[in-house]
Structures are given as C-alpha cells and as structure tokens.
Scaffold this active site. Structure first.
Site, PDB file in Angstrom:
ATOM      1  N   GLU A 267       0.826  -1.209   0.000  1.00  0.00           N
ATOM      2  CA  GLU A 267       0.000   0.000   0.000  1.00  0.00           C
ATOM      3  C   GLU A 267       0.861   1.260   0.000  1.00  0.00           C
ATOM      4  OE1 GLU A 267      -3.405   0.119  -0.335  1.00  0.00           O
ATOM      5  OE2 GLU A 267      -3.016  -1.995  -0.763  1.00  0.00           O
ATOM      6  N   TRP A 270       1.902   1.856  -3.467  1.00  0.00           N
ATOM      7  CA  TRP A 270       0.819   2.481  -4.242  1.00  0.00           C
ATOM      8  C   TRP A 270       0.887   4.004  -4.101  1.00  0.00           C
ATOM      9  CZ3 TRP A 270      -2.482   1.376  -7.988  1.00  0.00           C
ATOM     10  CH2 TRP A 270      -2.841   0.051  -8.234  1.00  0.00           C
ATOM     11  N   TRP A 298     -22.142  12.088 -18.736  1.00  0.00           N
ATOM     12  CA  TRP A 298     -22.556  12.067 -17.335  1.00  0.00           C
ATOM     13  C   TRP A 298     -23.953  12.655 -17.172  1.00  0.00           C
ATOM     14  CZ3 TRP A 298     -19.226   9.140 -14.958  1.00  0.00           C
ATOM     15  CH2 TRP A 298     -17.882   9.167 -15.303  1.00  0.00           C
ATOM     16  N   ASN A 333     -10.719   3.234   3.765  1.00  0.00           N
ATOM     17  CA  ASN A 333     -10.408   3.138   2.334  1.00  0.00           C
ATOM     18  C   ASN A 333     -11.417   2.289   1.572  1.00  0.00           C
ATOM     19  OD1 ASN A 333      -8.514   3.744   0.103  1.00  0.00           O
ATOM     20  ND2 ASN A 333      -8.297   1.525   0.060  1.00  0.00           N
ATOM     21  N   TRP A 351     -16.751  11.724 -12.078  1.00  0.00           N
ATOM     22  CA  TRP A 351     -15.843  11.381 -10.984  1.00  0.00           C
ATOM     23  C   TRP A 351     -15.072  12.593 -10.487  1.00  0.00           C
ATOM     24  CZ3 TRP A 351     -10.694  12.381 -11.726  1.00  0.00           C
ATOM     25  CH2 TRP A 351     -10.243  12.509 -13.044  1.00  0.00           C
ATOM     26  N   TRP A 374      -9.788   7.882  -7.419  1.00  0.00           N
ATOM     27  CA  TRP A 374     -11.009   8.161  -8.175  1.00  0.00           C
ATOM     28  C   TRP A 374     -10.902   7.667  -9.612  1.00  0.00           C
ATOM     29  CZ3 TRP A 374     -15.860   9.555  -6.998  1.00  0.00           C
ATOM     30  CH2 TRP A 374     -16.106   9.961  -5.685  1.00  0.00           C
TER      31      TRP A 374
END
Length: 470
Positions: A267, A270, A298, A333, A351, A374
C-alpha cells in the site's frame, strides 16, 4: 558553514528524518523554521476546513517541539516568493531549504522561487525520487505491478535520521499567531502532530500490522494504520514508514502473521506510484488519463449529488461512509471505494466532482492519491479497474461490514435494524419497520436508484463515451 538558512516547511511537519532541516543545519550556523500559508492553496478549495484545521493544529504541535529546542516556528501568510524574498532581505539568509513536491502548482511555485532566491530542494516526500523509477527504455511505468517490482529493485534505504537535539535560532523575526479554528473539532481519534504520528506508527508495527492483510478491508474493525493524515503532511516520513515495514516483513517471515507487513508495504508503494503518475502526467488532475473515456455522457443530477454528499442515498454502507467523512474528515479506504463507485457507476455523476468533494473534506486529502483512487474507481486511470466493474453496495456491505456495526455507528436511524436487513432495509415489511424503529421515507430514505438498472445505464453510457472518443 556560515550565516543563516531558512527551513521552508511545506509538507514535512516533523523534526525526525527531515532531509531539508538536516541540510539546513549542515549548511548554516543558524536555521529559521518558516511556514507560509499560501492563499492560492487555501482559496482553491484544495485545503478544506477539516484539513486546514488539522494542519494548523499540527503546526502548533511543531512549534512546541521547536520551542523545546530553543527556537520557534515563524508562521506567515502570502505569496511564498514575496514572503521568502522579504525574509532573505531582513535576515541576511544565504540559503533556503525545502522538501521537493510533485504537484503542478508546487513545481511552478518552486521554479519561481528558485529563479529569484537560493533555493535548494531535498528528497523526502517519497522514498525514491518520483521521476527515477522508469522502464528500461526510459519511459514511466503506468501499471502498478511492474512499477512495484522496479521500485523494490531500486530501493537502497538508509536508516531514518534522528531529530536534532537543538536548532540554533536564526534572526528574530515577527510572525503571526497560528490561528485557532474552534468551530471545528478534529473528530474521532486524530490528534495532531509528529509525536502522535510516530506513536501510531509504533503501535501499528507492534501489533496491528500482524493482522493487516486480513482486516484492512473490514470497515467494522480497527484494521488499518490510520496514518494517512500524518503521511500526507509529513509528520511521518515515507522513509520511516517503509523502514519499519521492511523490519516487520523480516520479523513475520515464517510466522502466522506472515503477509501482513508485506500487504502494508504494498500500500505504501501504491502511494509512491500515484506520486510518480502525477509527476510524469500532471494532466491527470484535469481529466481522464485514458483518452477513450474522456467523453462519457454524465447525468450529473443535482438532487442525487446532494443526496450522496449528505449520506442520504438509501444504501446504508454508502451513507455510513459519507457521514463518517462529514463528521471526522476521514473515511475507511474500502468505504472510499464503495462511495466513489456509487457516485460514478450508480448515479453516473462525473468522478471529478467526487474527487473535488473528497479533497475539500479529507484530513488526508492528497492530490496524487485522491486522483489515483477516483480514476481507478471510474476506470479512467493508468492502472484502473475495468470500466465495467461496478461495486454492488449491498454485497460490499455484507462482505466488509458483515454484522452492520460500521453502518449502525454512522447511521443511527438503523441502530436497531437486525443483521439480516442492515444492508437492505427496504426489504423490511411495514410491520418490521415499526418494530425496529426505522420507517423508510421518514427515518431513513428509500434507495435512490435501482442498482441493477443503474449498472446497465452506466455500461451503456461508458460504451457511448468510448464510441464518441473513437
């Protein structure tokens, strides 16, 4: 070694393992710790109420640590170049040291300062410099797994630096009092400051990391490190985190806990990956990385957007996450993934709106990680979930909050609803709603959408967007 140096504090609110501070101490006889509250960052809604309050409280904590070392924090507001130029003139400082950053604004800001003042940027935001992990042909990685392999292969980690015992004070400079924000509480369990960050890191490594791989996705358990706000503002350095993670990996080898520290280290990588993406592809902050997904039609329904913001969608796990965010400035998370998927894939809302909302409300709102998360959820990013993957909020709730404890904590109207209905309260009969004290439409909203129909609508919209882009 002579004169005065300015330590320009940005996202490195710590004394231990601070390479900018260490460089300043090595280069000058006196060091002036300075924090400049930049109105550009505040006014652009990049620094929302929660995060600003957390930052200011952390600056007060840093000031106390500095005073214990016979110096103090100089807090100022304004354009960084103008403020620093004034300080150089009044103090005679010969050097300015700061930790480098990768956001487009930070790079423009630092280039302006470096063109006019003797600015030295040091590492510290990441373990490896964001532009250094590349493929053999020199191009950047855009997929996590090969990036992770290259990152691990290139890591030559030095032990974190200790905090200096003393910091010789620079010239006496008048600063402002660090503002208080009494209208906002820092919420559940996020005291500010380096000492708190260090304590959390030590406690997590001493025990929590052993269960991390099996508990980290459970929203009803205390299974994460909860270090993200401290990492974002540099109260804990990435080098400190990775150093202890590696030690824990070695300690766990061959034990029942094996895999926990490795999962946490993954993590952390990341985080480095998303910072690398922002470094190489700054345009991701404006739109989809994938050209084929830049023209999705959208819906952006205002009523549904406001229901999502308020945690009033009628889907308990989504609403619990959004209410946790509103009340504490933090969200688990897994809940971030679920709430983001619901906004994008169930409501078909852009988004980028959700990304901005999170940045305005999160204590740990980090441009790179937030954008990466996102875009992963929306399927538009570098190493993203397929666009046709749509989280089912009921199934996600059952799997990661099986007894409904997380939901009941943040959605009090569902406190008496039994486990069998907690993630689908609309399945209760009118008599059961009366029995459990939750009347749909009165105490808690009915579902905003039909998930199955919404999923199909989203797949068609994405296909239409891909066709328009082609």
């Amino acid at each position: 070694m002579t004169g005065t140096a300015i330590w320009w504090i940005r996202r490195d609110l710590r004394l231990a393992d601070n390479q900018a501070l260490t460089s300043a101490l090595q280069a000058a006889e006196r060091v002036l710790p300075v924090f400049i509250l930049d109105p550009v960052l505040v006014n652009a809604n990049n620094l929302g109420t929660h995060r600003l309050a957390f930052l200011l409280a952390s600056l007060r904590a840093l000031d106390r640590e500095l005073q214990a070392r016979a110096t103090r924090l100089i807090f100022l507001r304004g354009d960084p170049l103008q403020v620093l130029a004034g300080l150089v003139q009044t103090t005679g400082a010969k050097m300015v040291f700061a930790e480098s950053d990768v956001s487009p604004y930070a790079r423009r800001r630092d280039a302006r300062v470096a063109a006019a003042l003797p600015l030295t940027l040091t590492p510290g935001l990441t373990c490896l410099p964001p532009g250094s992990v590349r493929k053999a042909d020199g191009t950047p990685y855009t997929v996590f797994t090969p990036f992770s392999r290259a990152w691990r292969a290139g890591l030559r980690l030095e032990a974190p630096l200790p905090a200096p015992a003393a910091i010789p004070m620079g010239a006496e400079v008048d600063g402002e009092a660090i503002p208080l924000q009494p209208e906002y509480s820092l919420g559940d369990g996020f005291p500010a400051g380096e000492a708190e960050g260090r304590s959390r890191l030590e406690c997590f490594i001493d025990g929590g990391v052993d269960h991390y791989s099996v508990r980290r996705d459970r929203m009803d358990l205390d299974g994460t490190s909860s270090l993200s706000p401290y990492l974002h503002f540099g109260m804990v350095s990435m080098r400190q985190a990775v150093w202890v993670a590696q030690q824990a990996v070695r300690r766990q080898a061959g034990s029942p806990a094996e895999g926990g520290a490795e999962a946490w280290l993954n993590e952390l990588i990341w985080r480095e990956f998303y910072l690398s993406i922002l470094h190489h592809f700054p345009a991701v902050i404006r739109g989809a990385f994938k050209p084929a997904l830049r023209r999705i039609p959208w819906r952006n329904d205002r009523r549904e957007w406001e229901a999502w913001q308020a945690g009033q969608t009628g889907f308990p796990v989504v609403d619990a996450g959004m209410r946790q965010l509103a009340q504490t400035g933090w969200m688990h998370n897994r809940a971030r993934m679920i709430t983001a998927s619901f906004l994008v894939k169930d409501l078909l809302i852009d988004w980028r709106r959700g990304e901005r909302w999170f940045m305005q409300n999160l204590l740990d709102g980090d441009l790179a990680a937030n954008n990466g998360g996102w875009q992963w959820t929306a399927g538009t990013g570098t190493d993203a979930a397929p666009y046709f993957r749509v989280f089912n909020p009921v199934l996600q709730g059952r799997k990661f909050d099986p007894r409904g404890d997380y939901v009941r904590r943040w959605v009090p109207a569902l406190a008496q609803v039994p486990e069998s209905f907690i993630h689908e309260p609309w399945r209760m009969s009118p008599a059961q709603q009366e029995q459990f004290g939750c009347i749909l439409g009165k105490d808690y909203p009915a579902p905003l959408v039909d998930h199955r129909a919404a999923r199909q609508r989203t797949l068609l919209a994405y296909q239409a967007g891909r066709g328009a882009a082609g």
